[in-house]
Design an enzyme around this catalytic site. Sequence first.
Site, PDB file in Angstrom:
ATOM      1  N   HIS A   1       0.828  -1.221   0.000  1.00  0.00           N
ATOM      2  CA  HIS A   1       0.000   0.000   0.000  1.00  0.00           C
ATOM      3  C   HIS A   1       0.858   1.265   0.000  1.00  0.00           C
ATOM      4  O   HIS A   1       0.515   2.268   0.625  1.00  0.00           O
ATOM      5  CB  HIS A   1      -0.940   0.038   1.211  1.00  0.00           C
ATOM      6  CG  HIS A   1      -1.954  -1.061   1.237  1.00  0.00           C
ATOM      7  ND1 HIS A   1      -3.218  -0.936   0.737  1.00  0.00           N
ATOM      8  CD2 HIS A   1      -1.879  -2.334   1.701  1.00  0.00           C
ATOM      9  CE1 HIS A   1      -3.889  -2.073   0.894  1.00  0.00           C
ATOM     10  NE2 HIS A   1      -3.100  -2.947   1.475  1.00  0.00           N
TER      11      HIS A   1
ATOM     12  N   ASN B   1     -10.261  -2.896   2.347  1.00  0.00           N
ATOM     13  CA  ASN B   1      -9.917  -2.961   0.927  1.00  0.00           C
ATOM     14  C   ASN B   1     -11.182  -2.827   0.086  1.00  0.00           C
ATOM     15  O   ASN B   1     -12.288  -2.919   0.620  1.00  0.00           O
ATOM     16  CB  ASN B   1      -9.259  -4.311   0.593  1.00  0.00           C
ATOM     17  CG  ASN B   1      -7.791  -4.363   1.002  1.00  0.00           C
ATOM     18  OD1 ASN B   1      -7.148  -3.337   1.212  1.00  0.00           O
ATOM     19  ND2 ASN B   1      -7.264  -5.566   1.113  1.00  0.00           N
TER      20      ASN B   1
ATOM     21  N   HIS C   1      -4.201   0.829  11.750  1.00  0.00           N
ATOM     22  CA  HIS C   1      -3.996  -0.445  12.447  1.00  0.00           C
ATOM     23  C   HIS C   1      -5.358  -1.082  12.735  1.00  0.00           C
ATOM     24  O   HIS C   1      -6.177  -0.470  13.436  1.00  0.00           O
ATOM     25  CB  HIS C   1      -3.265  -0.156  13.768  1.00  0.00           C
ATOM     26  CG  HIS C   1      -2.726  -1.374  14.436  1.00  0.00           C
ATOM     27  ND1 HIS C   1      -3.344  -2.605  14.383  1.00  0.00           N
ATOM     28  CD2 HIS C   1      -1.621  -1.551  15.186  1.00  0.00           C
ATOM     29  CE1 HIS C   1      -2.639  -3.477  15.068  1.00  0.00           C
ATOM     30  NE2 HIS C   1      -1.583  -2.871  15.566  1.00  0.00           N
TER      31      HIS C   1
HETATM   32 FE1  HDD Z   1      -2.727  -4.811   5.437  1.00  0.00          FE
HETATM   33  C1  HDD Z   1      -1.256  -1.792   5.125  1.00  0.00           C
HETATM   34  C2  HDD Z   1      -5.697  -3.491   4.326  1.00  0.00           C
HETATM   35  C3  HDD Z   1      -4.094  -7.960   5.334  1.00  0.00           C
HETATM   36  C4  HDD Z   1       0.029  -6.035   6.911  1.00  0.00           C
HETATM   37  N1  HDD Z   1      -3.345  -3.001   4.834  1.00  0.00           N
HETATM   38  C5  HDD Z   1      -2.585  -1.883   4.766  1.00  0.00           C
HETATM   39  C6  HDD Z   1      -3.363  -0.791   4.265  1.00  0.00           C
HETATM   40  C7  HDD Z   1      -4.615  -1.271   4.037  1.00  0.00           C
HETATM   41  C8  HDD Z   1      -4.606  -2.669   4.409  1.00  0.00           C
HETATM   42  C9  HDD Z   1      -5.796  -0.494   3.498  1.00  0.00           C
HETATM   43  C10 HDD Z   1      -2.858   0.615   4.020  1.00  0.00           C
HETATM   44  C11 HDD Z   1      -3.088   1.487   5.217  1.00  0.00           C
HETATM   45  C12 HDD Z   1      -2.653   2.887   4.907  1.00  0.00           C
HETATM   46  O1  HDD Z   1      -3.296   3.523   4.053  1.00  0.00           O
HETATM   47  O2  HDD Z   1      -1.676   3.337   5.500  1.00  0.00           O
HETATM   48  N2  HDD Z   1      -4.517  -5.584   4.872  1.00  0.00           N
HETATM   49  C13 HDD Z   1      -5.634  -4.859   4.560  1.00  0.00           C
HETATM   50  C14 HDD Z   1      -6.771  -5.742   4.476  1.00  0.00           C
HETATM   51  C15 HDD Z   1      -6.315  -7.004   4.729  1.00  0.00           C
HETATM   52  C16 HDD Z   1      -4.897  -6.904   4.998  1.00  0.00           C
HETATM   53  C17 HDD Z   1      -8.198  -5.320   4.191  1.00  0.00           C
HETATM   54  C18 HDD Z   1      -7.103  -8.291   4.777  1.00  0.00           C
HETATM   55  C19 HDD Z   1      -7.987  -8.508   5.660  1.00  0.00           C
HETATM   56  N3  HDD Z   1      -2.120  -6.658   5.978  1.00  0.00           N
HETATM   57  C20 HDD Z   1      -2.849  -7.825   5.890  1.00  0.00           C
HETATM   58  C21 HDD Z   1      -2.108  -8.904   6.502  1.00  0.00           C
HETATM   59  C22 HDD Z   1      -0.941  -8.361   6.974  1.00  0.00           C
HETATM   60  C23 HDD Z   1      -0.971  -6.952   6.620  1.00  0.00           C
HETATM   61  C24 HDD Z   1      -2.565 -10.339   6.607  1.00  0.00           C
HETATM   62  C25 HDD Z   1       0.198  -8.998   7.709  1.00  0.00           C
HETATM   63  C26 HDD Z   1       0.069  -9.984   8.550  1.00  0.00           C
HETATM   64  N4  HDD Z   1      -0.891  -4.055   5.872  1.00  0.00           N
HETATM   65  C27 HDD Z   1       0.062  -4.734   6.522  1.00  0.00           C
HETATM   66  C28 HDD Z   1       1.264  -3.872   6.864  1.00  0.00           C
HETATM   67  C29 HDD Z   1       0.843  -2.497   6.281  1.00  0.00           C
HETATM   68  C30 HDD Z   1      -0.518  -2.787   5.692  1.00  0.00           C
HETATM   69  C31 HDD Z   1       2.586  -4.412   6.456  1.00  0.00           C
HETATM   70  C32 HDD Z   1       1.822  -1.799   5.343  1.00  0.00           C
HETATM   71  C33 HDD Z   1       1.861  -0.369   5.772  1.00  0.00           C
HETATM   72  C34 HDD Z   1       1.113  -0.334   7.015  1.00  0.00           C
HETATM   73  O3  HDD Z   1       0.653  -1.571   7.325  1.00  0.00           O
HETATM   74  O4  HDD Z   1       0.930   0.640   7.691  1.00  0.00           O
HETATM   75  O5  HDD Z   1       1.432  -3.813   8.231  1.00  0.00           O
END
Ligand code: HDD
Length: 713
Positions: free
Chosen positions: A81, A154, A345
């Site tokens: 993202h 999402n 978060h």
């Molecule tokens: Fe995630 C970012 C949505 C599964 C780990 N996620 C991130 C963002 C969105 C989502 C919208 C961007 C937030 C922003 O604008 O800063 N993610 C989802 C959805 C998921 C999902 C709807 C399924 C239910 N994500 C998911 C899993 C993991 C992550 C299974 C790890 C175990 N996601 C992350 C992250 C991020 C992230 C690595 C990258 C940047 C951040 O968090 O702030 O922690």
Amino acid sequence: MNDEQKQNDPMNLNGKKYQQLESFRVDHNNTKLTTNQGVRVSDTDDSLKAGDRGPTLMEDFHFREKMTHFDHERIPERVVHARGFGAHGYFQVYESMTEFTKAKFLQDPSVQTPVFVRFSTVVGSRGSADTVRDVRGFATKFYTEDGNYDLVANNIPIFFIQDAIKFPDVVHAIKPEPHNEIPQASAAHDTFWDFVVSNTETAHMIMWLLSDRAIPRSFRMMEGFGVNTFRFVNDQGKARFVKFHWKPKLGVHSLVWDEAQKLAGKDPDFHRKDLWEAINMGEYPEFELGVQMIDEEDEFMFDFDILDPTKFWPEEIVPVKIIGKMTLNRNQDNFFAETEQAAFHPGHVVPGIDFSNDPLLQGRLFSYTDTQLLRLGGPNFHEIPINRPIAPVNNNQRDGFHRMTIDKGQVSYSPNTLRGNSPQPASDKENGYVHYAEKVEGQKIRKRSESFHDHYRQATLFWNSMSNAEKRHIIKAFHFEVGNVKDKTIKQQVVEMFNNVDGFLAAEISKGIGVMPPANPGGTGVTESSPAVSQDNTIKDARTRKVAVLADHGFTFDELMQVKTALEGAGVHVDIISRTLGIIASVEGQQIEVNKSYSISSSIMYDALFIPGGQQSINNMMMHKEAKDFINDAFAHAKPIGAINEGIDLLTNAEVKNINLALTESKGEVTTHLGVVTVRNPSDFEAFNNEFIVAIAEHRHWLRENQDGKMTG
Ligand code: HDD
């Protein structure tokens, strides 16, 4: 009270967040240049030198500070993202949800809770294009009076994998390949499809990813889904499983793939610009919040596991209750300070919202804090203005990089007597967060529940729910994505895997990617569909659409102006496009200003096309390939086209063949065929305008596509 007054009303939460941010906003108007120590700078264009042709001196503190700060301007981009765009707004619940949840921001319809939303793509780097085929992130921070609540959603209601431990694997597979960092922001490569065929739980998500959902027309025209199953808990402690939905008031609409690819080159900022401009023009994007709720007793009533994140709850079985509305009404002042530093978060919850044992959610709860620690440089990222709650923050956490708060006093531990044990834990009655006391027992074991083992039935359900046009687009997307895979074995495995979803689909995929069709047509036997997931059944609204008007010297003034006025009256935007910027004159001599020339515009930047008559104007345009390109592209992308009198001749002159132009010859009568609205010698323009606006609201006219997915023109 008008909107502005409301925002400034201190009793209003929305105004409260804006005011809080206000104290950090600096406009630097009419100021003197200073160093970061506040020392005024006399010259910022010449470094301090020993003689005007001599070496630069170390003691030039202004040079050193300016350069050091610049050298450190970038922070790590989000691991997923990375490319996103944010906006402020507010949320209001329609009616009290007290029966279901004690979450304060869902109690009182008069309360405006401030929000900050960040939309994003998942795979591409920060500098990649907006219109790539990808899932879109839709993360909302609610600054509630009980603390911040983040709905990290999402635009697709399910996910690739069932257990968070596989997240690094799926992300490694879909990101550019590590040996050569190719391709950027795309799933069309070997490692991703290798992952897909090796992990059949991805089947359902792939169907959505290859559908039109993954190339949205606008952030304003996407749904949002919390994906994971959460819980609502009311003040009696009664819990229900809940899934969250955002429903855009403008409906769910998409680009077509050819258009999305061209936009990625011509206007990589297409989506952020669209959002920015809409808010600047006062066309505030609106999304209704919906919830699906399942009673705890009904947990096992369904033919899928409600904790499995690769399954959605069909709306026809579990209705979506619309509970409130979010309005985005203010653009950020500074991209870095707001969009880039925003930290979301799924574990940021408030009393009344709790978790389920969805194994993807459980893992997410670890990942998000961890990633902010690196990205935002330490444990105090909650103090960055955009992340600060409007609720007071009191605890014994201290120090760390970039601490802003000056915590007074000698006590920084709990319990204590020296400060009367303050800050004190709050009881349930005082709205302290008490976790839902779910009974859990089990063996410590690395295992997937049997109830998660069906990977195909909902993929078939989704396929069954698609219109013919949507099905064609999915097949074409397979041809592109898997067509780009080099390994033939993987391609063949894709066909075998999706034969488990639907035999026809698999056979059609095989035709485009140079491998064998399945030996026997497969499928799951699921015959049901879920009409709610088809974009065919979405809201059709012309408001905020953009129409390109092609005109040149000698156009017919009345035809252009009457249509323009009617379109604008319906909330549609109109740009006059011509060979060059400047003024063009009508046949009668009236002048209008050109908004865009061919060199800075293109059909792909518009939702529809209109060509007024005027023999000279049309003659001029017939000489120009760009005018014909506009028409051919608009037609190929199934966009509404309107033409009057000689304007129709320009259509005939372009390569648009299969429009039944014979129908247009009837004098004075408006004809609409395949989304092309035409009229000759109209007595009045009203009928034309009305039909054209309906055609614009329809968004795209898929009947132009034949069964092979090719255009009939
Ligand atoms: Fe995630 C970012 C949505 C599964 C780990 N996620 C991130 C963002 C969105 C989502 C919208 C961007 C937030 C922003 O604008 O800063 N993610 C989802 C959805 C998921 C999902 C709807 C399924 C239910 N994500 C998911 C899993 C993991 C992550 C299974 C790890 C175990 N996601 C992350 C992250 C991020 C992230 C690595 C990258 C940047 C951040 O968090 O702030 O922690």
